[in-house]
Design an enzyme around this catalytic site. Structure first.
Site, PDB file in Angstrom:
ATOM      1  N   ASP A   1       0.851  -1.190   0.000  1.00 37.28           N
ATOM      2  CA  ASP A   1       0.000   0.000   0.000  1.00 37.28           C
ATOM      3  C   ASP A   1       0.883   1.236   0.000  1.00 37.28           C
ATOM      4  OD1 ASP A   1      -2.415  -1.396   0.068  1.00 37.28           O
ATOM      5  OD2 ASP A   1      -2.438  -1.481   2.254  1.00 37.28           O
TER       6      ASP A   1
ATOM      7  N   ASP B   1      -7.189  -1.405  -4.510  1.00 38.54           N
ATOM      8  CA  ASP B   1      -8.244  -0.982  -3.587  1.00 38.54           C
ATOM      9  C   ASP B   1      -9.150   0.055  -4.240  1.00 38.54           C
ATOM     10  OD1 ASP B   1      -7.165  -2.604  -1.576  1.00 38.54           O
ATOM     11  OD2 ASP B   1      -5.834  -1.007  -0.886  1.00 38.54           O
TER      12      ASP B   1
END
Length: 204
Positions: A140, A154
């Site tokens: 991330d 995401d």
């Protein structure tokens, strides 16, 4: 005399079984491929240009790159149960693939393609990134103020789910037709039923 059924002009419903069907499939495949590749390339870029934990201002204070490896879900939920997310994502991927075989709407093809691309992007991390198969940590790096750190996969999942909710709210079915009120028994019911076929792929 022999009754001859008059020929009727070909409507949208007559074209969904051949070329348009393949057309929808290619739309979904293209969205999946572009989303998946973009997700994996950005993660690779982060891994090769940043060190874990590094924060880089992009549009401070609104947007920063913050490189972390997340074993859990959003906001690091379930960090000790990574394998559960692997199973869930695998199931979602299979379910979306099954739905794609029924899609006759371009809008649904884009929405489901984006969802599948995002799910496969994070599932790849779970399966092939350290520390091991099925328990890999997701890369991330997109950081917004007072929000979870996330990635392109995401973003695809969230945007696709919003799109799916909107399509359902508008009554657009996977086959491109629209839902019609079944409780109305007035004269307009028959016309509405015939119009259903004409609405096929109206927004596609």
């Amino acid at each position: 005399m022999t009754d001859i059924e008059p020929s009727r002009p070909a409507g949208p419903e007559d074209t969904t079984a051949t070329a348009p069907k393949r057309h929808r499939a290619w739309i979904a495949i293209l969205v999946v491929a572009v989303g998946y590749v973009f997700d994996q390339l950005t993660k690779r870029w982060v891994e090769t240009t940043m060190t874990e934990g590094q924060v880089t201002d992009v549009l401070a204070p609104l947007l920063r790159w913050h490189f972390i490896r997340n074993p859990g879900a959003a906001f690091s939920i379930g960090e000790e149960h990574t394998w559960i997310f692997t199973i869930i994502q695998s199931g979602v991927a299979v379910f979306v693939v099954v739905l794609l075989f029924r899609v006759r709407s371009s809008l649904w093809a884009v929405a489901l393609g984006g969802l599948l691309g995002g799910v496969l992007g994070n599932l790849t991390d779970r399966l092939f990134r350290p520390p091991g198969v099925g328990v890999g940590h997701v890369v991330d790096f997109i950081a917004l103020p007072n929000f979870a750190i996330f990635n392109i996969a995401d973003s695809l999942i969230v945007c696709s789910m919003i799109g799916i909710v909107l399509l359902m709210f508008r009554g657009l079915q996977l086959d491109g037709t629209r839902e019609t009120p079944e409780k109305s028994g007035g004269p307009g019911t028959a016309e509405a039923g015939r119009a259903t076929g004409q609405d096929r792929d109206a927004d596609s």
